[in-house]
Design a protein around this motif. Sequence first.
Motif, short mmCIF file in Angstrom:
data_model
loop_
_atom_site.label_atom_id
_atom_site.label_comp_id
_atom_site.label_asym_id
_atom_site.label_seq_id
_atom_site.Cartn_x
_atom_site.Cartn_y
_atom_site.Cartn_z
N ARG A 1 2.70 -4.80 -15.99
CA ARG A 1 1.81 -4.95 -17.15
C ARG A 1 2.54 -5.51 -18.36
N ASP A 2 3.83 -5.18 -18.49
CA ASP A 2 4.62 -5.65 -19.62
C ASP A 2 5.21 -7.03 -19.40
N GLY A 3 4.97 -7.61 -18.21
CA GLY A 3 5.43 -8.96 -17.92
C GLY A 3 6.90 -9.05 -17.51
N LEU A 4 7.52 -7.93 -17.20
CA LEU A 4 8.93 -7.96 -16.80
C LEU A 4 9.11 -8.40 -15.35
N ILE A 5 8.12 -8.09 -14.51
CA ILE A 5 8.12 -8.51 -13.11
C ILE A 5 6.71 -8.98 -12.75
N ASP A 6 6.61 -9.83 -11.73
CA ASP A 6 5.31 -10.38 -11.34
C ASP A 6 4.47 -9.41 -10.51
N THR A 7 5.12 -8.71 -9.59
CA THR A 7 4.41 -7.77 -8.72
C THR A 7 5.22 -6.49 -8.60
N ASN A 8 4.54 -5.43 -8.20
CA ASN A 8 5.20 -4.13 -8.04
C ASN A 8 5.78 -4.03 -6.63
N PRO A 9 7.10 -4.05 -6.50
CA PRO A 9 7.71 -4.00 -5.17
C PRO A 9 7.56 -2.65 -4.48
N ALA A 10 7.08 -1.63 -5.19
CA ALA A 10 6.90 -0.31 -4.60
C ALA A 10 5.47 -0.10 -4.11
N ASP A 11 4.62 -1.08 -4.33
CA ASP A 11 3.19 -0.91 -4.04
C ASP A 11 2.77 -1.76 -2.84
N ASN A 12 3.38 -1.48 -1.69
CA ASN A 12 3.00 -2.16 -0.46
C ASN A 12 3.48 -1.35 0.74
N GLU A 13 3.05 -1.74 1.92
CA GLU A 13 3.36 -0.97 3.13
C GLU A 13 4.85 -0.89 3.44
N ILE A 14 5.58 -1.96 3.19
CA ILE A 14 7.01 -1.96 3.47
C ILE A 14 7.71 -0.86 2.67
N ALA A 15 7.42 -0.80 1.39
CA ALA A 15 8.07 0.18 0.52
C ALA A 15 7.57 1.60 0.79
N GLU A 16 6.28 1.74 1.07
CA GLU A 16 5.68 3.06 1.20
C GLU A 16 5.85 3.70 2.58
N GLU A 17 6.27 2.94 3.56
CA GLU A 17 6.38 3.46 4.93
C GLU A 17 7.21 4.74 5.05
N PRO A 18 8.35 4.88 4.35
CA PRO A 18 9.14 6.10 4.53
C PRO A 18 8.58 7.34 3.85
N LEU A 19 7.50 7.19 3.07
CA LEU A 19 6.96 8.36 2.37
C LEU A 19 6.55 9.43 3.37
N LEU A 20 6.71 10.65 2.94
CA LEU A 20 6.43 11.79 3.79
C LEU A 20 4.94 12.08 3.83
N GLU A 21 4.48 12.55 4.97
CA GLU A 21 3.08 12.94 5.09
C GLU A 21 2.85 14.15 4.20
N ASP A 22 1.76 14.11 3.47
CA ASP A 22 1.45 15.19 2.55
C ASP A 22 0.73 16.30 3.31
N THR A 23 1.49 17.28 3.76
CA THR A 23 0.93 18.40 4.52
C THR A 23 1.30 19.70 3.82
N PRO A 24 0.50 20.74 4.01
CA PRO A 24 0.83 22.03 3.41
C PRO A 24 2.15 22.56 3.97
N THR A 25 2.85 23.33 3.16
CA THR A 25 4.13 23.86 3.61
C THR A 25 3.98 25.19 4.31
N ARG A 26 2.84 25.87 4.14
CA ARG A 26 2.61 27.13 4.81
C ARG A 26 1.18 27.17 5.33
N GLU A 27 0.99 28.02 6.29
CA GLU A 27 -0.37 28.22 6.82
C GLU A 27 -1.12 29.12 5.84
N THR A 28 -2.40 28.82 5.67
CA THR A 28 -3.23 29.65 4.83
C THR A 28 -3.80 30.77 5.68
#
Length: 96
Positions: free
Chosen positions: A65-92
Amino acid sequence: MEPPLRLFEEFYRREGIERVDGLESRSLREFGLRLAARYRSEEIAGSTANAHFAYVRAFLSFCVRDGLIDTNPADNEIAEEPLLEDTPTRETVLVA
């Protein structure tokens, strides 16, 4: 947001990247992999790893938004692939 962004700055400087316009999706993928490794070694929670990545992605969106870079390199499948699945840590357990 300061601690995760400082961690990210240390990461990319160790990688030899001096400016945000030098970041690529593969750099962000490597950062995500390192966060996942810290989770596996029980240094941080999975939610913390994902939050750190989200803060970096938000910062890079600001850079777009500030014009420092053209695109967000963190906002695509390549970058996001290693993210952890968002699962509960304990059983309810329901109490009757």
